[in-house]
Design a protein around this motif. Structure first.
Motif, short mmCIF file in Angstrom:
data_model
loop_
_atom_site.label_atom_id
_atom_site.label_comp_id
_atom_site.label_asym_id
_atom_site.label_seq_id
_atom_site.Cartn_x
_atom_site.Cartn_y
_atom_site.Cartn_z
N ARG A 1 -10.67 0.61 1.58
CA ARG A 1 -9.35 -0.23 1.35
C ARG A 1 -9.10 -1.54 2.29
NH1 ARG A 1 -5.10 4.44 2.07
NH2 ARG A 1 -6.43 5.19 0.78
N GLN A 2 -8.42 -2.40 2.27
CA GLN A 2 -8.20 -3.48 3.31
C GLN A 2 -7.11 -2.97 4.14
OE1 GLN A 2 -6.64 -7.43 2.22
NE2 GLN A 2 -8.97 -8.16 3.06
N GLN B 1 -0.99 -5.64 -6.04
CA GLN B 1 -2.08 -5.41 -5.05
C GLN B 1 -3.17 -6.62 -5.20
OE1 GLN B 1 -4.35 -1.76 -5.42
NE2 GLN B 1 -5.45 -2.15 -3.60
N ALA C 1 0.87 -1.01 -0.14
CA ALA C 1 0.03 -0.05 0.15
C ALA C 1 0.81 1.17 0.05
CB ALA C 1 -0.92 -0.02 1.21
N ASP D 1 -11.85 -4.84 6.09
CA ASP D 1 -12.35 -4.30 5.19
C ASP D 1 -13.06 -3.02 5.45
OD1 ASP D 1 -11.40 -5.39 2.74
OD2 ASP D 1 -12.97 -7.02 3.28
N ARG E 1 -3.69 -9.54 -2.23
CA ARG E 1 -5.02 -9.75 -1.45
C ARG E 1 -5.29 -11.16 -1.64
NH1 ARG E 1 -9.65 -6.76 -0.46
NH2 ARG E 1 -11.13 -8.06 0.60
#
Length: 739
Positions: free
Chosen positions: A683-684, A389, A364, A592, A393
């Motif tokens: 975003r997570q 990204q 990130a 999340d 994930r």
């Protein structure tokens, strides 16, 4: 791998077998009479006994042997599994679990418990009356093996030999048994080999064997994966019938097996060809043996046996050999393609999850840096970061799935608690479970066991009425507690429901007044009265017992749930029962969230709590009372909560028109519109414990690190909603005070 590691694996497998045992017994208790259920229960005890014998755990072996004998009577339809029988067996399962625990961790089980249950199990197996209880319907099983002496504890000693780890019992008397052995196709598909079993049996004594080939079809009709051969064996040995059966213990459910004393054999026998059966060449590590006249004669006898079979079936023997080869190849292929599992230390998984979390943070931060330096956003680096990204994930989701486990072990543990507490208070209670296979993070499972245990004890002790009171109220004297789990909106909901008397609100309110928790003239809703039981030290019990009091420690339960990022609510109907609902996150590692700005501070709001986002208009804002405001949403009104004011980020309320409203839902608090200044994006994030690294801050659930390296706080939506309803956060512990 040393013996300590093997022993640790054994105890891990014991946990699985005990879970299978209790699950099967509960099914039988609910009326399930499927033979496979009975077999599964028997296998669990049988497997524990076999492994315990290998490690010389004599007390565990002895009790499991008596338990297994009684279960075998049920399996052979000599004992009816009625309620009296199953009550004894459920208690026996509890004692067996305690014996496993003591064998692993040290200590001992109270002798009176084991001795009493041994007598009850033996009485059931022998068709005798239970002490102080009506005899269940039973028939005395046929005992083929000679009786063993019983010691003072009531246990029957069992000699056990395991490749040199112990000495064989010296028995002079010889017994002859007839063994009928017919493998099924499943035996070979699991990688077992009939010849190896016959080899192990031959070591017990003088053995004669004949092959039954009557079911062998013509070559064109043969199934290469089927099993057509059977064997009839006569063996003279000092071993007991149980020890002869033990040779086939890992294949017993993949074959047709009958073992009985020779004098009890009936019907026409197959021609027996005496053979000192020696298959030492099939050992994993064969030891060379000198050639002697005896071994030459044995080999000659084997050849004669094979020739006799060939003469009987002629060309069918060649077909059988082809079938056997094909079966062996198919078994090997099946073994290689079967799903495999490995046991991994939980600390290793935790370290992997932490590393993946750091990977997410660094990814990130790298993406943020590239975005700030790439105005058009179409560079190859930017495109590569998008793929990174997505891969990150997927890695994170896969790693989190490793820790996901069903809640079944925790739910099964509650069955024992219900039985024990119900016996202590003289109540009849049945536990019903639903959604046992619902998966959740291992950490969550470990931490919900304690609060759930306390709630179960409360429900049994004070939630469910006595049988006399239930009958007087027109209810079934047997109470019911229902424990269920299900997924909802990215969280797991665990409900504990009882059909008892419900919460006596008048009594609860009076107790709260007596304890100075509320003023005598307080006007509380039913929901607010019910939630008083979560006040520290609150109890309606007239006297303290060693079980529980509804309310005693419930504040600890609530804090434990909140520490997991969860919430708990109550709904109760007088005379009909109560329902406790726990809402918990599926994992404690990632979240999340919606990144928002409030009074210059960056916060993360859990996405699972957000219903929708709104841009308030002046015409939709309405004042209510001195300081309250409502927002009109589709012809309904919802309270508007200024997050910055609640957290003491600012002294005055902000103008709603200048910000954004997040419509959220909370357990027990209904819907609220949380007012923030702006939304940065979704975003997570990786969850970092604020309490572990700093201190507890009301209104804040945890913290995280954003892509630009800044620390952002994760909002506790329930605490903020509670504060908006009058449960003000303490100024000295507010975020402003902490910062």
């Amino acid at each position: 791998m040393d013996m300590n590691e093997i022993k640790e694996i054994f105890f891990q497998e014991c946990e699985e077998q005990l879970a299978e045992l209790e699950s099967g017994l509960l099914k039988l208790n609910d009326g399930d009479r499927d033979p496979e259920t009975v077999n599964a229960v028997f296998r669990a005890v049988h497997s524990i006994k076999g492994g315990a014998g290998a490690f010389g755990l004599e007390e565990l072996v002895a009790f499991a042997h008596v338990f297994e004998t009684t279960l075998d009577c049920v399996r052979s339809n000599k004992l009816e599994p009625n309620q009296d029988v199953l009550k004894v067996m459920l208690k026996s399962a509890d004692v067996l679990a305690d014996l496993v625990t003591c064998s692993r961790d040290g200590g001992s089980v109270e002798e009176s418990r084991t001795r009493g249950l041994v007598k009850e199990l033996e009485a059931l197996a022998n068709g005798e009356a239970l002490p102080a209880a009506e005899a269940p319907k039973a028939a005395k099983p046929v005992a083929a093996a000679p009786a063993k002496p019983t010691d003072d504890s009531g246990f029957q000693p069992i000699p056990f030999t395991f490749d040199g780890f112990g000495e064989e019992e010296k028995v002079v008397e010889q017994f002859t048994y007839e063994v009928t052995f017919k493998p099924t196709r499943e035996l070979y598909s699991k990688g077992n080999e009939a010849a190896l079993l016959l080899r192990d049996l031959s070591r017990f004594g003088e053995m004669g064997i004949a092959c039954d080939m009557d079911q062998l079809p013509a070559l064109e009709n043969m199934d290469p994966e089927a099993s057509y051969f059977g064997w009839k064996i006569s063996i003279t040995t000092p071993k007991s019938e149980e020890e002869v059966r033990a040779v086939f213990e890992f294949a017993e459910w993949d074959c047709e097996l009958e073992v009985k004393p020779a004098e009890a054999s009936e019907g026409e026998e197959l021609p027996m060809i005496p053979v000192p059966f020696d298959l030492s060449s099939l050992d994993d590590e064969p030891t060379p043996q000198p050639e002697t006249a005896a071994t030459e004669e044995a080999s000659a006898n084997v050849v004669k046996a094979v020739n006799a079979a060939v003469e009987k079936k002629e060309s069918a023997a060649a077909a059988a050999a082809a079938a056997a080869a094909a079966t062996q190849n198919n078994a090997a292929a099946a073994a290689s393609s079967a799903g495999q599992t490995i046991r991994v230390d939980l600390d290793r998984v935790d370290r992997l999850i932490n590393l993946v979390g750091e990977l997410v943070i660094n990814q990130a931060m790298l993406s943020q840096s590239v975005i700030e330096n790439d105005n058009n956003g179409v560079s190859s680096i930017n495109m590569g970061l998008e793929e990174l990204q997505q891969l990150t994930r997927e890695i994170q989701d896969s790693v989190m799935a490793i820790r996901a486990q069903p809640v079944k072990p925790v739910f099964q543990r509650m069955s024992r608690i219900v039985r024990e507490v119900a016996d202590m208070v003289g109540k009849q209670i049945r536990l019903v479970t639903e959604g046992e296979n619902t998966e959740v993070d291992k950490t969550v499972i470990d931490k919900i066991a304690e609060p759930l245990t306390h709630m179960i004890r409360n429900a049994v002790d004070h939630g469910i009425e006595s049988p006399e009171k239930r009958e007087a109220a027109g209810k079934d004297p047997e109470g019911t507690i229902k424990l269920s789990a299900k997924h909802r909106s990215g969280r797991i909901l665990i409900e504990l429901q009882d059909d008892g008397g419900g919460i006596n609100r008048e009594r609860v309110k009076q107790k709260a007044i007596d304890n100075d928790l509320i003023s005598p003239d307080a006007n509380l809703s039913d929901e607010e009265i019910d939630n008083l039981i979560f006040a520290p030290g609150f109890s309606t019990a007239d006297k303290i017992s060693d079980i529980s009091g509804r309310g005693v420690g419930m504040d600890v339960v609530k804090r434990s749930i909140q520490a997991l990022g969860g919430r708990i609510s109550i709904s109760s109907r007088p005379g009909l029962g109560s329902t406790f609902t726990m809402s918990l996150p599926l994992t404690l590692a990632v979240l999340d969230g919606m990144v928002v700005t409030v009074a210059g501070q960056t916060l993360v709001v859990p996405l699972t709590a957000i219903v929708e986002t709104l841009q308030p208009e002046a015409s939709a804002i309405h004042s209510f009372g001195a300081n309250q405001r409502l927002i009109s949403i589709r012809n309904s009104f919802c309270p508007l909560v200024d997050v910055g004011r609640i957290l003491n980020f600012r002294a005055n309320q902000a103008n709603p028109v200048d910000g954004v409203a997040l419509l959220v839902e909370s357990e027990g608090g209904g819907q609220r519109a949380l007012m923030v200044d702006a939304i940065q994006g979704q975003r997570q994030v990786v969850i970092k414990s604020l309490e572990a690294n700093y201190t507890h801050v009301p209104g804040i659930a945890a913290a995280t690190i954003l892509g630009d390296g800044r620390v952002a706080l994760i909002l506790d939506v329930d605490a903020v909603v509670g504060a908006s309803r009058g449960q003000s956060l303490k100024p000295e512990m507010s975020l402003a005070a902490a910062g």
